[in-house]
Design a protein around this motif. Structure first.
Motif, PDB file in Angstrom:
ATOM      1  N   GLY A 118       1.739   7.089   2.843  1.00 48.99           N
ATOM      2  CA  GLY A 118       2.630   6.010   2.429  1.00 48.99           C
ATOM      3  C   GLY A 118       3.781   5.813   3.397  1.00 48.99           C
ATOM      4  N   SER A 119       4.400   6.905   3.811  1.00 49.91           N
ATOM      5  CA  SER A 119       5.522   6.823   4.753  1.00 49.91           C
ATOM      6  C   SER A 119       5.065   6.275   6.098  1.00 49.91           C
ATOM      7  N   THR A 120       3.888   6.701   6.542  1.00 46.47           N
ATOM      8  CA  THR A 120       3.357   6.227   7.821  1.00 46.47           C
ATOM      9  C   THR A 120       3.061   4.736   7.768  1.00 46.47           C
ATOM     10  N   LEU A 121       2.420   4.289   6.697  1.00 45.37           N
ATOM     11  CA  LEU A 121       2.130   2.868   6.548  1.00 45.37           C
ATOM     12  C   LEU A 121       3.405   2.037   6.545  1.00 45.37           C
ATOM     13  N   LEU A 167       1.252   7.047  -6.544  1.00 48.12           N
ATOM     14  CA  LEU A 167       0.197   8.017  -6.828  1.00 48.12           C
ATOM     15  C   LEU A 167       0.690   9.443  -6.598  1.00 48.12           C
ATOM     16  N   ALA A 168       1.500   9.625  -5.559  1.00 48.92           N
ATOM     17  CA  ALA A 168       2.033  10.962  -5.278  1.00 48.92           C
ATOM     18  C   ALA A 168       2.916  11.451  -6.429  1.00 48.92           C
ATOM     19  N   ALA A 207       0.835  -1.205   0.000  1.00 53.18           N
ATOM     20  CA  ALA A 207       0.000   0.000   0.000  1.00 53.18           C
ATOM     21  C   ALA A 207       0.872   1.257   0.000  1.00 53.18           C
ATOM     22  N   ALA A 208       1.965   1.238   0.769  1.00 52.45           N
ATOM     23  CA  ALA A 208       2.863   2.389   0.804  1.00 52.45           C
ATOM     24  C   ALA A 208       3.460   2.662  -0.573  1.00 52.45           C
TER      25      ALA A 208
END
Length: 231
Positions: free
Chosen positions: A206-209, A173-174, A166-167
């Protein structure tokens, strides 16, 4: 996706600390995105550089780097490919510095000036998103390293597998949104602002995941969830 399933019903001290830390991080990210959605001030504007929001994201990336360094540095079973973990750590250490001090912006500007196209970029004759092509080798190599780690350890903590994928999706996407914004929307203030908001939100999510997934796989690979005799 429930984090709770990765922890036992009778948690250790490490488990409780990780659980509360993960919860606090998720809450902070949600608050930051909410503030940027409903009431934007420069101090927490994710689209601006050099403010607390930027350094918050940089700290998350630095935490990922530290986590990957710890896993790679231990290099004991069932850790596979310790050098790849260390390479991932260096990748995120760079990303953390880049988020804080704008390395890719500075490098791209220097390259465009050196080949004589900077003025054309300033006048929107050439998209500034060209920097993504310049850094494509970094994106490809980094993506392959992370994908190799995610897939090769998918049998240990399934949350790491799904959060990692997911990340990668959110980061991809970013990059697409940044390309669209810089190429087609630079003179459309409202539309560009919306694109930047979603781009920065996707990067942060993304970074958090990936940090949450990395913490869970570190706990499993290093045996932090196992109770010791006497406690």
């Amino acid at each position: 996706m429930r984090l709770a399933v990765a922890f036992p019903a009778d948690p250790t001290g490490h488990d409780r600390a990780l659980w509360w830390g993960c919860g606090a991080l998720i809450f902070a990210v949600a608050v930051l995105i909410g503030l940027n959605t409903f009431y934007v001030l420069p101090v927490w504007d994710m689209a601006k550089e050099g403010n607390p929001a930027t350094f918050f994201h940089s700290a998350i990336l630095a935490a990922v780097a530290l986590t990957l360094f710890v896993i790679g540095g231990r290099a004991v079973a069932p850790v596979r490919y310790p050098r790849l973990w260390l390479a991932g750590g260096f990748l995120f250490a760079y990303l953390a510095m880049d988020e804080a001090v704008e390395i890719h912006e500075r490098v791209a500007m220097a390259v465009w000036k050196s080949i004589g196209i900077w003025d054309r970029i300033l006048h929107y004759e050439i998209t500034y998103a060209l920097w993504e092509a310049l850094f494509a080798p970094v994106f490809v190599l980094g993506g392959l390293i992370l994908l190799a780690l995610i897939v090769s350890h998918r049998g240990y903590v399934r949350q790491f597998f799904w959060m990692g994928l997911a990340a990668l999706g959110f980061w991809g996407l970013a990059l697409i949104l940044e390309f669209v914004g810089l190429t087609y929307l630079p003179t459309h203030k409202t539309a560009y602002g919306v694109a930047v908001f979603y781009e920065e939100s996707f990067e942060l999510v993304g970074s958090t995941l990936f940090l949450l997934g990395s913490v869970l796989i570190m706990r499993r690979l290093l045996g932090w969830g196992e109770r010791r005799d006497g406690g």
